[in-house]
Design an enzyme around this catalytic site. Structure first.
Site, PDB file in Angstrom:
ATOM      1  CB  THR A  89     -28.285  19.540  11.912  1.00  8.61           C
ATOM      2  OG1 THR A  89     -28.973  20.586  11.217  1.00  8.61           O
ATOM      3  CG2 THR A  89     -27.275  20.144  12.864  1.00  8.61           C
ATOM      4  CB  CYS A 104     -35.057  26.173  11.754  1.00  9.96           C
ATOM      5  SG  CYS A 104     -34.347  24.875  12.759  1.00  9.96           S
ATOM      6  CB  CYS A 141     -35.553  27.920  14.986  1.00  6.64           C
ATOM      7  SG  CYS A 141     -35.172  26.451  15.995  1.00  6.64           S
ATOM      8  NE  ARG A 174     -23.695  25.650  18.246  1.00  8.51           N
ATOM      9  CZ  ARG A 174     -22.723  26.291  18.873  1.00  8.51           C
ATOM     10  NH1 ARG A 174     -22.888  26.686  20.102  1.00  8.51           N
ATOM     11  NH2 ARG A 174     -21.577  26.516  18.271  1.00  8.51           N
ATOM     12  NE  ARG A 195     -33.445  14.162   9.571  1.00  7.50           N
ATOM     13  CZ  ARG A 195     -32.881  14.403  10.750  1.00  7.50           C
ATOM     14  NH1 ARG A 195     -33.586  14.307  11.854  1.00  7.50           N
ATOM     15  NH2 ARG A 195     -31.606  14.729  10.828  1.00  7.50           N
ATOM     16  CB  CYS A 245     -36.488  22.273  13.463  1.00  9.47           C
ATOM     17  SG  CYS A 245     -36.130  22.678  15.175  1.00  9.47           S
ATOM     18  CB  CYS A 289     -38.799  26.228  15.359  1.00  4.14           C
ATOM     19  SG  CYS A 289     -38.046  25.663  13.825  1.00  4.14           S
TER      20      CYS A 289
HETATM   21 ZN   LIG Z   1     -35.856  24.861  14.569  1.00  7.49          ZN
END
Ligand SMILES: [Zn+2]
Length: 360
Positions: free
Chosen positions: A34, A38, A42, A45, A67, A69, A72
């Site tokens: 992705t 995080c 977080c 999923r 990048r 999240c 969170c």
């Molecule tokens: Zn996150």
């Protein structure tokens, strides 16, 4: 790039699997599929282990091209972390209570957040209110007890569901069937599965004695087996050749038919044996009510469930679906009309929706 020497990957991964807020601020994890990083707690999923990298600081994760999240906010260490820690504490209290009721006032006193703030933060981070969380945990314990206790009445009694007919009905709702039926057909989670070809690629169908537990799509049989293992780590899993068993073979055939001709009517109703939290059940039930050929947005789905402000929690329950096509999570799209995501790949989602529209 590497995690700090004092923190082995295994420890970091352990913290991530537990969503342990105590590790927030001590490291972040990034997900290669992705491109997002995080904090350990977080609520998103959980990613696959082989797609996760650990970094000591958000800055290092950024330097590696990831990048932050938006959910969170791993760079806002103190504020979010305090809330996450309060929620983690409330969860621990509910877990420790073993199904006994814990009032919001008690949780509020223990965490130092106002009842209103705690309720709101808890729901935001877990997708459930504290009460729903406690109930889902109790249902989990009931499932477990039904596997190990010598009798149904003993299992319902041990988990606090047996003391009144009202609670017994509640157990029925949470399990999607009576505790007796669950136990009778159950024999724990023993998943037998077959992998066959389909117009959407390789198709894994996993069943228990009660019904279809998993429908997974992919390109590679080994990855499908790994996905099954990831989704059902504690189940006994056995691969069976296609056609070698009547019950499994019949269900595989019916699932394959639905994948070949999505949206076309007819065929016997398929027994489903979906394992999920009470909240996930509600969301999956709502998915089953979306007619073929139609789509809804995540917002609309959340509104239909009476929780218009919980779009994210609803979206993650949609993403937790284990029965591709049968529970039609492919019928949920973004509100701007774009397809959004799909666990089993966007081309498959597009193909399913096009065929359903054409058929209906
Ligand atoms: Zn996150």
């Amino acid at each position: 790039m590497a995690p700090p020497p004092t923190l082995p990957d295994a420890t970091a991964w352990e913290a991530v699997t537990r969503r342990d807020a105590a590790w927030d601020g001590k490291f972040v994890y990034a997900v290669t599929s992705t491109g997002i990083f995080c904090r350990p707690s977080c609520p998103s999923r959980r990613a696959r282990r082989d797609r996760v990298r650990f970094y000591a600081t958000p800055a290092e994760a950024r330097a590696a091209g990831f990048r932050a999240c938006k959910r969170c906010k791993p760079e806002q260490a103190s504020v979010v972390s305090a809330a996450a820690q309060a929620v983690a504490k409330a969860r621990a209290l509910l877990d420790a209570a073993g199904g006994a009721p814990v009032s919001l006032a008690e949780l509020s006193a223990a965490t130092g957040l106002s009842a209103w703030h705690l309720q709101r933060t808890f729901k935001k981070l877990t997708g459930l209110s504290p009460r729903e969380y406690a109930e889902a945990r109790r249902a989990e314990r009931l499932r477990e007890a039904l596997r190990v206790e010598p009798s149904v009445s003993r299992a319902t009694y041990e988990t606090g569901f047996g003391s009144s007919s009202r609670l017994y009905e509640r157990a029925h709702l949470l399990l999607g069937m009576t505790p007796g039926a669950y136990r009778k057909g159950g024999a724990g989670m023993e998943i037998r599965y077959t992998i066959v070809g389909s117009p959407l690629g390789r198709l894994l169908v996993g069943v228990t004695a009660r019904g279809v537990a998993a429908v997974l799509l992919g390109e590679d049989d080994r990855l499908l087996v790994a996905e099954l293992e990831e989704k059902f780590p504690n189940a006994a899993r056995e691969r069976v050749d296609d056609g070698a068993e009547e019950w499994l073979g019949g269900l595989v055939k019916e699932v394959a038919r639905r994948i070949e001709r999505p949206g076309s009517p007819g065929g016997a109703p398929l027994p489903l044996d979906l394992v999920g939290t009470a909240f996930q059940w509600r969301v999956w039930q709502a998915l089953l009510e979306i007619p073929a050929g139609e789509t809804v947005s995540y917002q609309e789905l959340a509104a239909r469930l009476g929780m218009p402000t919980s779009t994210r929690a609803v979206a993650s329950a949609v993403a937790a679906n284990r029965a591709a096509v049968l529970v039609p999570c492919h019928r949920v799209v973004r509100s701007d009309g774009s397809l959004g995501g799909y666990r089993w790949g966007l081309p498959r989602k597009r193909a399913l929706l096009e065929q359903e529209r054409a058929t209906s």
